[in-house]
Design a protein around this motif. Sequence first.
Motif, PDB file in Angstrom:
ATOM      1  N   GLU A  13      10.299 -13.447  -7.084  1.00 32.71           N
ATOM      2  CA  GLU A  13      10.519 -12.018  -7.301  1.00 32.71           C
ATOM      3  C   GLU A  13       9.969 -11.215  -6.121  1.00 32.71           C
ATOM      4  OE1 GLU A  13      12.381 -11.828  -9.642  1.00 32.71           O
ATOM      5  OE2 GLU A  13      11.755 -12.948 -11.406  1.00 32.71           O
ATOM      6  N   LEU A  14       8.782 -11.613  -5.648  1.00 29.42           N
ATOM      7  CA  LEU A  14       8.157 -10.882  -4.543  1.00 29.42           C
ATOM      8  C   LEU A  14       8.752 -11.255  -3.195  1.00 29.42           C
ATOM      9  CD1 LEU A  14       4.391 -10.732  -5.575  1.00 29.42           C
ATOM     10  CD2 LEU A  14       6.317  -9.293  -6.257  1.00 29.42           C
ATOM     11  N   GLN A  60       1.767  -0.789 -17.657  1.00 28.04           N
ATOM     12  CA  GLN A  60       0.544  -1.262 -16.994  1.00 28.04           C
ATOM     13  C   GLN A  60       0.822  -2.030 -15.706  1.00 28.04           C
ATOM     14  OE1 GLN A  60      -1.031  -3.801 -20.055  1.00 28.04           O
ATOM     15  NE2 GLN A  60      -1.120  -2.143 -21.563  1.00 28.04           N
ATOM     16  N   PHE A  61       2.081  -2.166 -15.342  1.00 31.50           N
ATOM     17  CA  PHE A  61       2.468  -3.043 -14.232  1.00 31.50           C
ATOM     18  C   PHE A  61       2.100  -2.401 -12.900  1.00 31.50           C
ATOM     19  CE2 PHE A  61       5.143  -5.578 -11.482  1.00 31.50           C
ATOM     20  CZ  PHE A  61       5.226  -6.803 -12.126  1.00 31.50           C
ATOM     21  N   ARG A  62       0.944  -2.770 -12.367  1.00 29.80           N
ATOM     22  CA  ARG A  62       0.439  -2.234 -11.105  1.00 29.80           C
ATOM     23  C   ARG A  62      -0.185  -3.367 -10.290  1.00 29.80           C
ATOM     24  NH1 ARG A  62       2.323   1.368 -13.652  1.00 29.80           N
ATOM     25  NH2 ARG A  62       1.614   3.535 -13.892  1.00 29.80           N
ATOM     26  N   PHE A  63      -0.096  -3.259  -8.981  1.00 28.12           N
ATOM     27  CA  PHE A  63      -0.744  -4.203  -8.088  1.00 28.12           C
ATOM     28  C   PHE A  63      -2.041  -3.568  -7.591  1.00 28.12           C
ATOM     29  CE2 PHE A  63       3.651  -5.433  -8.159  1.00 28.12           C
ATOM     30  CZ  PHE A  63       3.620  -6.831  -8.107  1.00 28.12           C
ATOM     31  N   GLY A  64      -3.161  -3.988  -8.193  1.00 24.15           N
ATOM     32  CA  GLY A  64      -4.457  -3.475  -7.797  1.00 24.15           C
ATOM     33  C   GLY A  64      -5.042  -4.278  -6.648  1.00 24.15           C
ATOM     34  N   ASP A  65      -6.266  -3.967  -6.299  1.00 21.68           N
ATOM     35  CA  ASP A  65      -6.904  -4.631  -5.159  1.00 21.68           C
ATOM     36  C   ASP A  65      -6.997  -6.141  -5.355  1.00 21.68           C
ATOM     37  OD1 ASP A  65      -7.201  -2.203  -3.917  1.00 21.68           O
ATOM     38  OD2 ASP A  65      -9.296  -1.922  -4.524  1.00 21.68           O
ATOM     39  N   ASP A  83       1.966  -3.138   1.265  1.00 23.79           N
ATOM     40  CA  ASP A  83       1.847  -1.681   1.187  1.00 23.79           C
ATOM     41  C   ASP A  83       2.798  -1.126   0.132  1.00 23.79           C
ATOM     42  OD1 ASP A  83      -0.083  -1.665   3.155  1.00 23.79           O
ATOM     43  OD2 ASP A  83       1.310  -1.161   4.775  1.00 23.79           O
ATOM     44  N   TRP A  84       4.006  -1.667   0.100  1.00 25.73           N
ATOM     45  CA  TRP A  84       4.985  -1.215  -0.896  1.00 25.73           C
ATOM     46  C   TRP A  84       4.492  -1.546  -2.306  1.00 25.73           C
ATOM     47  CZ3 TRP A  84       8.008  -3.295  -4.761  1.00 25.73           C
ATOM     48  CH2 TRP A  84       9.075  -2.500  -5.206  1.00 25.73           C
ATOM     49  N   LEU A  85       3.978  -2.744  -2.502  1.00 26.18           N
ATOM     50  CA  LEU A  85       3.474  -3.148  -3.814  1.00 26.18           C
ATOM     51  C   LEU A  85       2.280  -2.305  -4.248  1.00 26.18           C
ATOM     52  CD1 LEU A  85       3.674  -7.035  -3.473  1.00 26.18           C
ATOM     53  CD2 LEU A  85       5.210  -5.559  -4.800  1.00 26.18           C
ATOM     54  N   ALA A  86       1.447  -1.902  -3.283  1.00 32.30           N
ATOM     55  CA  ALA A  86       0.272  -1.096  -3.617  1.00 32.30           C
ATOM     56  C   ALA A  86       0.669   0.230  -4.254  1.00 32.30           C
ATOM     57  CB  ALA A  86      -0.561  -0.861  -2.362  1.00 32.30           C
TER      58      ALA A  86
END
Length: 451
Positions: A13-14, A60-65, A83-86
Amino acid sequence: MNGSPALRTDRYELTMVDAALRAGTHERECVFEAFARRLPATRRYGIVAGTGRLLELIDQFRFGDDELDWLREAAVVDAATLDWLADYRFRGTIHGYQEGEVYFPGSPLLVVDAPFAEGVVLETLILSVLNYDSAVASAAARMVSAAGGRPLAEMGSRRANEHAAVTAARAAFIAGFSATSNLEAGRHWGVPTMGTAAHAFTLLHDSEEDAFRAQVDALGPGTTLLVDTFDVHAAIELAVKVAGPELGAVRLDSGDLPPLVKEVRTHLDSLGAVNTKITVTNDLDEYTIAALAASPVDSYGVGTAVVTGSGSPASGMVYKLVAHRNEAGAWIPVAKNSEGKRGVGGRKRPARRLDASGRAVAEVIHVEKPQGTDVGSADTGGDARGAAAGDAAPERELLVPLVVDGIVDQRYTGPRGTALAREHRAASVAELPPVAFRLGRGDPVLPTLYE
């Protein structure tokens, strides 16, 4: 497993996002659909479940640190993609079948409108939720039908992983089960909980009578006593002696149930415990429940069969791109064309066709036909056939807005959404013809028609 659900996904997917960013195609407007090409063996209809759970996860779908650091260390994607995922959050729109709805092959259960990268990254999450929850709900619905109005409790937590145990309890409740043994399902989703004691409690005490007295002292005479640790009929004598004729119920977890249940009913009645209920467990499924239809059983407890989808632990759903805008801004229908997996491209509007009495007669998929593009020429598979021109039979629209411009409709989430899904399941199942509830093998009870 706590934290963001962002890495509960497949690597590709990524890497697709990474490649699309490089190619400049990541922002093309797209339409994705989640659907099942066929129903699992023996199923004549399916039940959509997991939607409310999925909406919470998408929110809740977020890319955190932590997620980004791991992706960087594992060299999954490049710096620009990180950067895009952030900055990722889903800002698109999702329509879908309301949770609890009946579905059939080809039904577009979820329609996702979003730029390519934003929509494709949700694929694995969507499928992992809908495939499992719908499998459990579809199996549970068959058990509910076989029970003929007698209540069922879900008690399969020990036969699934700790996360699936909670989701299975929720899906079974949506499908018509009355309660679950799982406390987290009660806390998070509002599913009623039940349970009293296991054989270990009886074995702990110096005698079976001591165990019964301890349980009745704690829970009252209306409790359910487990009577098959040693001798069933001796235990029934003790149970009524300790709790009195107003004993709530006895539970049977072993033995040849049809004759044993009849013997137990006769024995209880002879002791004056005419209102004491009989609940049975013992590795039940829809077939053993049906076999007990003529027995004086009052309720059932089901474990392994329901949490494993009664032999079909996944629903076989897929998530496919069906349309996108090209560089000129025109919508282009697209579909896979490989042998055995041919799809139908284009945006679709599903509806349930009803007869004059309100009985469902067909699943109708209206396919948009962009000017100059014959999307109706795609192979729709063996279950698809056209309807007669001018057919004016009433239809019930099946898609409802679930997410609009990234905002989740909270009516479908949490305990309220779970209760709403349960109500909707009852209404949608009531539209089906009686043949839908046969347990033998057979084709889907409604044909899927593409128009």
